[in-house]
Design a protein around this motif. Structure first.
Motif, PDB file in Angstrom:
ATOM      1  N   VAL A  13      41.310  17.614  29.664  1.00 27.99           N
ATOM      2  CA  VAL A  13      42.204  17.438  28.520  1.00 27.99           C
ATOM      3  C   VAL A  13      43.518  16.801  28.987  1.00 27.99           C
ATOM      4  O   VAL A  13      44.113  17.267  29.958  1.00 27.99           O
ATOM      5  CB  VAL A  13      42.480  18.802  27.847  1.00 27.99           C
ATOM      6  N   PRO A  14      43.963  15.714  28.311  1.00 22.69           N
ATOM      7  CA  PRO A  14      45.193  15.031  28.757  1.00 22.69           C
ATOM      8  C   PRO A  14      46.463  15.829  28.455  1.00 22.69           C
ATOM      9  O   PRO A  14      46.390  16.942  27.936  1.00 22.69           O
ATOM     10  CB  PRO A  14      45.175  13.732  27.961  1.00 22.69           C
ATOM     11  N   ASP A  15      47.596  15.250  28.785  1.00 24.46           N
ATOM     12  CA  ASP A  15      48.916  15.884  28.607  1.00 24.46           C
ATOM     13  C   ASP A  15      49.101  17.066  29.547  1.00 24.46           C
ATOM     14  O   ASP A  15      49.734  18.061  29.189  1.00 24.46           O
ATOM     15  CB  ASP A  15      49.116  16.339  27.147  1.00 24.46           C
ATOM     16  N   GLN A  16      48.533  16.999  30.736  1.00 24.45           N
ATOM     17  CA  GLN A  16      48.717  18.088  31.704  1.00 24.45           C
ATOM     18  C   GLN A  16      49.694  17.608  32.785  1.00 24.45           C
ATOM     19  O   GLN A  16      49.313  16.857  33.692  1.00 24.45           O
ATOM     20  CB  GLN A  16      47.387  18.500  32.318  1.00 24.45           C
TER      21      GLN A  16
ATOM     22  N   TRP B 194      49.328  18.585  37.013  1.00 26.57           N
ATOM     23  CA  TRP B 194      47.941  18.996  36.768  1.00 26.57           C
ATOM     24  C   TRP B 194      47.349  19.790  37.934  1.00 26.57           C
ATOM     25  O   TRP B 194      47.474  19.383  39.097  1.00 26.57           O
ATOM     26  CB  TRP B 194      47.098  17.737  36.523  1.00 26.57           C
TER      27      TRP B 194
ATOM     28  N   HIS C 184      46.853  12.163  32.084  1.00 23.96           N
ATOM     29  CA  HIS C 184      47.168  11.578  30.788  1.00 23.96           C
ATOM     30  C   HIS C 184      45.916  10.931  30.211  1.00 23.96           C
ATOM     31  O   HIS C 184      44.889  10.859  30.877  1.00 23.96           O
ATOM     32  CB  HIS C 184      48.257  10.505  30.942  1.00 23.96           C
TER      33      HIS C 184
ATOM     34  N   GLY D 159      46.250  12.091  24.046  1.00 30.04           N
ATOM     35  CA  GLY D 159      47.474  12.680  24.563  1.00 30.04           C
ATOM     36  C   GLY D 159      48.705  11.898  24.134  1.00 30.04           C
ATOM     37  O   GLY D 159      48.598  10.854  23.481  1.00 30.04           O
ATOM     38  N   THR D 160      49.865  12.398  24.529  1.00 29.44           N
ATOM     39  CA  THR D 160      51.140  11.779  24.152  1.00 29.44           C
ATOM     40  C   THR D 160      51.392  10.480  24.923  1.00 29.44           C
ATOM     41  O   THR D 160      52.058   9.580  24.440  1.00 29.44           O
ATOM     42  CB  THR D 160      52.293  12.761  24.441  1.00 29.44           C
TER      43      THR D 160
ATOM     44  N   ASP E 146      49.211   7.999  26.325  1.00 30.63           N
ATOM     45  CA  ASP E 146      48.021   7.163  26.563  1.00 30.63           C
ATOM     46  C   ASP E 146      48.461   5.714  26.719  1.00 30.63           C
ATOM     47  O   ASP E 146      48.253   4.879  25.843  1.00 30.63           O
ATOM     48  CB  ASP E 146      47.024   7.326  25.417  1.00 30.63           C
TER      49      ASP E 146
ATOM     50  N   SER F  54      40.586   9.848  29.891  1.00 27.11           N
ATOM     51  CA  SER F  54      41.668  10.440  30.684  1.00 27.11           C
ATOM     52  C   SER F  54      41.765   9.757  32.041  1.00 27.11           C
ATOM     53  O   SER F  54      40.789   9.191  32.536  1.00 27.11           O
ATOM     54  CB  SER F  54      41.410  11.938  30.906  1.00 27.11           C
TER      55      SER F  54
END
Ligand SMILES: [Ca+2]
Ligand SMILES: [Ca+2]
Ligand SMILES: [Ca+2]
Length: 208
Positions: free
Chosen positions: A33-36, A39, A57, A61-62, A64, A71
């Motif tokens: 899952v993006p936005d980590q 990470w 990302h 996600g925010t 991209d 991802s």
């Protein structure tokens, strides 16, 4: 008749196993899952981050910034200290392996990025301009003996804007054309099989 068919199949199998590459590791990061920020990859992925951080990302996600690639990894995380992003693969001595991966520019700010890549004892550095899209790069390594070898990525500097990484894979081969058997080798193999068949037939006759 049956024996001849077997020989042809054997020759075809030998040919395909020598000329086709086999993928032994791959990750396109799309299952994460993006936005980590900073990470922490799951243990099952094999990826580790040491001496700093990376971000994840991508699609949905925010951030991209390179759409259409699911991802992907920002090799400079969010702690002003880019981490060493690495994994481990089991390789066979004497076999040539190809590490393939996509790198893209940071798409942010105005500074280029330098990424150091290592695969076993092979190393290479890549310079990426800010707006560079993803491009595929490869690095070759032939281990001297069987074992676990690391592959790693390190973005130089730590300003939270790193180069992007996607589609990492390791495959064996492709085998250089010079080591693909010559027709004479096939002839030897076929005559060898023929002798084996003859011997089998003879022992069957003797048994009867
Ligand atoms: Ca991806
Ligand atoms: Ca970052
Ligand atoms: Ca940077």
């Amino acid at each position: 008749m049956k024996l001849r068919k077997t020989m042809v199949v054997a020759a075809l199998l030998l040919g395909s196993s020598l000329t086709h590459a086999a993928t032994i590791f791959s990750d396109n990061f799309d299952t994460y899952v993006p936005d980590q920020l900073n990470w922490g990859p799951p243990g099952s992925s094999g990826w580790t981050v040491t001496d700093g951080t990376v971000d994840l990302h991508g699609a949905g996600g925010t951030y991209d910034v390179l759409p259409g690639n699911g991802s992907y990894v920002d090799l400079d995380g969010s702690s002003l200290d880019s981490g060493l992003f690495s994994n481990i693969v089991n390789l066979t001595g004497g076999t040539t392996y190809l590490l393939s991966f996509d790198l893209g520019g940071s798409q942010r700010g105005n500074r280029g990025e330098t990424v150091h890549v290592s695969f076993g004892s092979a190393t290479a550095s890549y310079i990426l301009n800010v707006t560079d899209p993803f491009s595929t790069y490869t690095l070759e390594f032939t281990p001297g003996s069987d074992g676990a070898y690391s592959l790693s990525y390190l973005n130089v500097g730590g300003d939270n804007r790193g180069a992007f990484l996607d589609n990492v894979s390791v495959s064996s081969g492709p085998v250089p054309a010079s080591s693909v058997p010559e027709p004479a080798t096939y002839a030897m193999l076929l005559s060898g099989l023929g002798i084996m068949g003859l011997m089998a037939r003879r022992s069957k006759t003797r048994g009867a």
